[in-house]
Write a protein that holds these residues in place. Structure first.
Motif, PDB file in Angstrom:
ATOM      1  N   THR A  95     -26.717 -28.769  -3.003  1.00 27.56           N
ATOM      2  CA  THR A  95     -27.432 -29.683  -2.106  1.00 27.56           C
ATOM      3  C   THR A  95     -27.523 -31.066  -2.746  1.00 27.56           C
ATOM      4  O   THR A  95     -28.325 -31.881  -2.376  1.00 27.56           O
TER       5      THR A  95
ATOM      6  N   LEU B  19     -31.706 -22.168  -7.911  1.00 25.73           N
ATOM      7  CA  LEU B  19     -31.846 -22.559  -6.513  1.00 25.73           C
ATOM      8  C   LEU B  19     -30.525 -22.312  -5.803  1.00 25.73           C
ATOM      9  O   LEU B  19     -29.476 -22.207  -6.458  1.00 25.73           O
TER      10      LEU B  19
ATOM     11  N   ASP C 106     -34.321 -24.531  -0.254  1.00 29.95           N
ATOM     12  CA  ASP C 106     -34.874 -25.509   0.686  1.00 29.95           C
ATOM     13  C   ASP C 106     -35.133 -24.851   2.039  1.00 29.95           C
ATOM     14  O   ASP C 106     -34.318 -24.948   2.956  1.00 29.95           O
TER      15      ASP C 106
ATOM     16  N   PHE D 277     -38.789 -25.445  -1.442  1.00 31.44           N
ATOM     17  CA  PHE D 277     -38.977 -26.865  -1.776  1.00 31.44           C
ATOM     18  C   PHE D 277     -39.494 -27.583  -0.537  1.00 31.44           C
ATOM     19  O   PHE D 277     -38.845 -28.459   0.032  1.00 31.44           O
TER      20      PHE D 277
ATOM     21  N   ARG E 287     -34.385 -39.341   5.856  1.00 26.48           N
ATOM     22  CA  ARG E 287     -35.262 -38.208   5.564  1.00 26.48           C
ATOM     23  C   ARG E 287     -36.565 -38.246   6.329  1.00 26.48           C
ATOM     24  O   ARG E 287     -37.414 -37.370   6.115  1.00 26.48           O
TER      25      ARG E 287
ATOM     26  N   LYS F 178     -43.430 -32.440  -2.035  1.00 27.00           N
ATOM     27  CA  LYS F 178     -42.432 -33.375  -2.558  1.00 27.00           C
ATOM     28  C   LYS F 178     -42.379 -34.605  -1.671  1.00 27.00           C
ATOM     29  O   LYS F 178     -42.834 -34.541  -0.530  1.00 27.00           O
ATOM     30  N   HIS F 179     -41.883 -35.733  -2.120  1.00 26.34           N
ATOM     31  CA  HIS F 179     -41.349 -36.035  -3.448  1.00 26.34           C
ATOM     32  C   HIS F 179     -42.328 -36.996  -4.094  1.00 26.34           C
ATOM     33  O   HIS F 179     -42.571 -38.074  -3.542  1.00 26.34           O
TER      34      HIS F 179
ATOM     35  N   MET G 204     -42.605 -31.537  -6.584  1.00 20.01           N
ATOM     36  CA  MET G 204     -41.283 -32.026  -7.002  1.00 20.01           C
ATOM     37  C   MET G 204     -41.394 -33.531  -7.142  1.00 20.01           C
ATOM     38  O   MET G 204     -41.972 -34.192  -6.274  1.00 20.01           O
TER      39      MET G 204
ATOM     40  N   PHE H  68     -36.569 -39.148  -6.656  1.00 22.77           N
ATOM     41  CA  PHE H  68     -35.419 -39.866  -7.206  1.00 22.77           C
ATOM     42  C   PHE H  68     -35.740 -41.328  -7.509  1.00 22.77           C
ATOM     43  O   PHE H  68     -35.137 -41.937  -8.366  1.00 22.77           O
TER      44      PHE H  68
ATOM     45  N   ASP I 235     -36.351 -33.575  -9.306  1.00 19.80           N
ATOM     46  CA  ASP I 235     -35.398 -33.452  -8.218  1.00 19.80           C
ATOM     47  C   ASP I 235     -33.997 -33.321  -8.829  1.00 19.80           C
ATOM     48  O   ASP I 235     -33.802 -33.489 -10.028  1.00 19.80           O
TER      49      ASP I 235
ATOM     50  N   GLU J  58     -31.051 -36.096   4.204  1.00 18.70           N
ATOM     51  CA  GLU J  58     -30.834 -36.777   2.919  1.00 18.70           C
ATOM     52  C   GLU J  58     -29.527 -37.560   2.915  1.00 18.70           C
ATOM     53  O   GLU J  58     -28.490 -37.075   3.389  1.00 18.70           O
TER      54      GLU J  58
HETATM   55  C1  BGC Z   1     -33.512 -33.171  -2.541  1.00 17.17           C
HETATM   56  C2  BGC Z   1     -34.671 -32.227  -2.643  1.00 17.17           C
HETATM   57  C3  BGC Z   1     -34.168 -30.812  -2.590  1.00 17.17           C
HETATM   58  C4  BGC Z   1     -33.195 -30.616  -3.732  1.00 17.17           C
HETATM   59  C5  BGC Z   1     -32.688 -29.205  -3.843  1.00 17.17           C
HETATM   60  C6  BGC Z   1     -32.401 -32.848  -3.522  1.00 17.17           C
HETATM   61  O1  BGC Z   1     -31.255 -33.569  -3.269  1.00 17.17           O
HETATM   62  O2  BGC Z   1     -33.964 -34.490  -2.715  1.00 17.17           O
HETATM   63  O3  BGC Z   1     -35.602 -32.485  -1.631  1.00 17.17           O
HETATM   64  O4  BGC Z   1     -35.216 -29.911  -2.637  1.00 17.17           O
HETATM   65  O5  BGC Z   1     -32.099 -31.479  -3.536  1.00 17.17           O
HETATM   66  O6  BGC Z   1     -31.846 -28.870  -2.841  1.00 17.17           O
END
Ligand code: BGC
Length: 762
Positions: A68, A93, A123, A167, A181, A220-221, A264, A267, A299, A519
């Motif tokens: 991800t 994950l 996620d 997450f 987002r 998060k975040h 979490m 960035f 993250d 994202e």
């Molecule tokens: C995202 C997070 C997500 C993580 C794991 C990141 O790119 O910002 O929100 O939980 O990836 O997939």
């Protein structure tokens, strides 16, 4: 200072622990289920761990398949397996499904020296395999019970597939529809966002974290991510104390108070310091002042990205800064596993910091009951039975209906009659069975959503013709790649024009593909992409009786549609049951009650546009009619649709607003709501305040209460709100919560432009 104090306390505690340290043996040292408190169990286990094993707990790897984030270059599967076997991995994950989860858990539990189980993160943002609406859509329901239920069934499905940590919820407030987002949060308002944060945390975690049907949640975040400059994902954030304390922090605090187990970090840099290396955010505020006792996960790559930020000179320094700042677990940076032991040995990092981080992680694992039964989420029979089951489908359908917002309905074009109509259904999104699944759908299969076409076909007594009009996206739409959008091919237009000409009413389904939000999907132009605007205008030229159904993950700027199209339905990306929910609303089998959780601009240039803005010193056109006031010379200040806005098939009237002081610091507000239309309907009654004069200026309106009310035609109900210092106070620029005496206005109504007004003095 606080920081230092915390570190010293930790050092003392762990010095004591070190004295207790027993000789490490082998499998005998595995945790037995004892009656001792979790804290004792944690200390006991910690005392048996080598430095490398401790650091291993702080290391989180992506599974060996889906990613991800950017694909790791140095993280090959062989290395991950090797680390797993040594006990150098505390969490994974993107490992999904009982078979795969069991496989990695088995290595952790049966092959490592201490047998510490993994915590398995995923996620689960709006469902696992059966998807509910995107979170922004759910927020539009303003229905906290339904949102909680949606998180609860998502947890049920995910936990049946081996997952024990989601997450989510993303509780970032954002005022910028360009930011992709926004689909993942609760919108622009901190009060609504806080309530929803609580509902989601309670839904995911339930009353009992050790139940096999619940998962640990993650707020998060942390922090400020939703304020990325220019709405460009991952961009720098620069906000002052007032916005941080009054807008950005409260939903996180609400999640924490609801018992969220993990945070979490984000960035972005915040005022020059990357959040991941930000000791104020993580150590001082979160773990210090707020006394958070769960753990903070970084993250994806956010530790090593501190080098790119220009904050740390290399990965080793990034690891040092991150652990010192309070990031407990490293997601995929390989920074902790590669660098922390050396940093400790060289005296750069105190081992007490490692011990503190590991204790936090182990505590959550104990609370989940993973030490009692590491395979409690690995039951194939349950997986088969639960995934996609009726209860989950029904909850998703219910949530989807509640998320729909009726934006316009001239001449009561909606609801549609159930027979005798010739309907043209137009738009590539109308038959799309993948896009409605939304952007976060790592476990869902393509083509599993109910399309609007399929939904419409369930009303067989009308004559339905479908024409795509134009392709929207070519090829396979994937989570990890840019979309290939049609900008030229109009060959389907004639068929759509023909269908529209020969019909009584046209339902056009337009908007964004699901992978145009989420994202890394920021947009500079938030109109209708591809050839859709042109198609809309072309069809309008032959048939004006159009119902526009929007599928999108963010507010769109659609002033032309608002001016010309008689009926507009905001239907977001509604998940697996999308088509059923939308058609039930179109046909009046469900009376819509959604309200926008984010302002829709007229023009992207108005962004950030949000209802709770400041007045400025020049808020209105001066009597002199000159130019010197806060405005645009080429666009109005007004939104296209305000925050909190949404219509129903019935109508409501507000009256009899009363404001009564019940103590020095609290007031009671009541209002009468009447259903003045012909059908039963639900209204979200919203209460806003304006603190007229304060030492830190207050917004012109702030949401401070809401209630969902269902009324039969002609029925009237009195709704009461109590405002206490919690609602009436605010954070000053020193971060202290204060209540200033003074004058307040209070507004009650069906959206943020509510003008039924009262006032009171504190
Ligand atoms: C995202 C997070 C997500 C993580 C794991 C990141 O790119 O910002 O929100 O939980 O990836 O997939």
């Amino acid at each position: 200072m606080n920081n230092l104090k915390n570190i010293c306390i930790c050092a003392l505690v762990f010095l004591a622990l070190a004295c207790k340290k027993q000789a490490n043996s082998d499998l005998d040292t595995r945790m037995e289920n004892t009656d001792a408190s979790i804290d004792n169990k944690v200390s006991d286990l910690l005392s048996k761990m080598t430095l490398e094993e401790k650091i291993g707990q702080m290391n989180q790897y992506n599974g060996f398949w889906d990613v991800t984030g950017p694909t790791p270059t140095n993280g090959d599967a062989a290395k991950k397996y090797e680390h797993l076997r040594k006990g150098y991995v505390g969490s994974m994950l993107n490992v999904k499904g009982v078979k795969d989860v069991r496989a990695v858990q088995k290595i952790a539990v049966e092959e490592t020296r201490l047998g510490i189980p993994l915590i398995i993160g995923f996620d689960v943002i709006h469902g696992y395999k059966t998807l509910s609406p995107i979170p922004l859509a759910e927020a539009a329901s303003w229905d906290l019970k339904a949102i909680k239920k949606s998180a609860e069934v998502a947890a049920k499905e995910a936990s049946a597939a081996g997952i024990n940590w989601t997450f989510a919820p993303m509780v970032d407030i954002s005022r910028d529809a360009r930011w992709g987002r926004v689909m993942e949060g609760a919108g622009e308002d901190t009060y609504l966002g806080s309530k929803i944060a609580v509902a989601r945390v309670e839904g995911f975690q339930g009353n009992d974290l050790a139940s096999p049907f619940t998962v640990a949640a993650c707020a998060k975040h942390w922090a400020g991510y939703g304020f990325a400059e220019a709405g460009r994902d991952y961009n720098a954030v620069d906000v002052g104390s007032s916005t941080l304390n009054n807008i950005i922090f409260p939903p996180f605090k609400a999640a924490l108070d609801a018992g969220v187990k993990t945070f979490m970090n984000s960035f972005n840099e915040l005022n020059g310091i990357p959040a991941t290396g930000n000791a104020y955010l993580q150590r001082e505020l979160l773990k210090g002042k707020w006394e958070f006792d769960g753990f903070v996960v970084s993250d994806w790559w956010s530790i090593k990205e501190m080098v790119k930020h220009g904050f740390a000179k290399d990965k080793r320094q990034a690891a040092e800064y991150a652990i010192k700042a309070g990031s407990d677990m490293d997601m995929e940076s390989y920074a902790y596993v590669e660098e922390l032991a050396g940093l400790v040995r060289d005296g750069k990092v105190d081992e007490s910091l490692i011990d503190d981080a590991v204790s936090r992680i182990l505590r959550v694992k104990f609370e989940l009951g993973l030490f009692d039964d590491p395979y409690k989420y690995c039951d194939e029979a349950r997986e088969k039975q639960v995934i996609g089951c009726k209860e989950i489908q029904e909850a998703c359908l219910d949530m989807a209906k509640k998320s729909i917002v009726l934006l316009k309905n001239e001449n009561q074009l909606l609801p549609l009659k159930k027979e005798g109509l010739k309907i043209a259904l137009i738009g590539a999104l109308a038959s799309d069975k993948t896009s409605p699944l939304g952007s976060w759908r790592l476990a869902a299969e393509d083509n599993t959503a109910v399309s609007i076409l399929e939904g419409m076909q369930q009303y067989p007594n009308n004559d339905l013709t479908y024409a795509k009009g134009a392709d929207f996206v070519y090829g396979e739409a994937k989570f990890t790649s840019e979309l290939n959008i049609n900008t030229k091919d109009r060959s389907g237009f004639p068929e759509a024009i023909e269908a529209a000409k020969n019909s009584d009413v046209v339902v056009m389904v337009l908007g964004e593909h699901a992978f145009q939000s989420g994202e890394a999907r920021s947009r500079a132009d938030i109109g209708l992409p591809s050839l859709q605007q042109e198609l809309l205008e072309t069809i309008y030229a032959v048939n004006k009786n159009i119902i526009l159904v929007l599928n999108n993950g963010r507010p769109l700027a659609i002033p032309w549609a608002d001016e010309h199209i008689p009926a507009i339905v905001e239907a977001w990306h509604l998940g697996t049951q999308s088509g059923n929910a939308i058609t039930q609303v179109l046909y009046g089998d469900y009376n819509p009650s959604g309200k926008l959780p984010m302002t829709f601009p007229r023009n992207v240039g108005q962004i950030p546009i949000y209802y709770n803005h400041k007045n400025t010193g020049r808020p209105t056109l001066p009597a002199s009619n000159d130019v010197f006031w806060s405005h645009y010379i080429d666009e109005s200040n007004a939104p296209l649709y305000p925050f909190g806005y949404g219509l129903s098939y019935t109508s409501f009237a507000y009256s009899n607003l009363k404001v009564e002081k019940i103590s020095d610091n609290s007031v009671k507000v009541s209002v009468d709501l009447k259903n003045t239309g012909k059908v039963k309907g639900k209204e979200v009654v919203q209460l806003y305040i304006h603190d007229l004069f304060a030492r830190v200026t207050r917004p012109i309106k702030e949401l401070k209460g809401f209630e969902m009310v269902e009324l039969e035609p002609n029925q009237t109900k009195t709704i009461e709100f109590v405002l206490t210092e919690l609602e009436l106070g605010f954070f000053n620029n020193e971060g202290e919560f204060i209540l200033e005496p003074g004058e307040f206005n209070v507004f009650v109504g069906g959206n943020s432009q509510a003008d039924l007004k009262g006032s009171f003095q504190l």
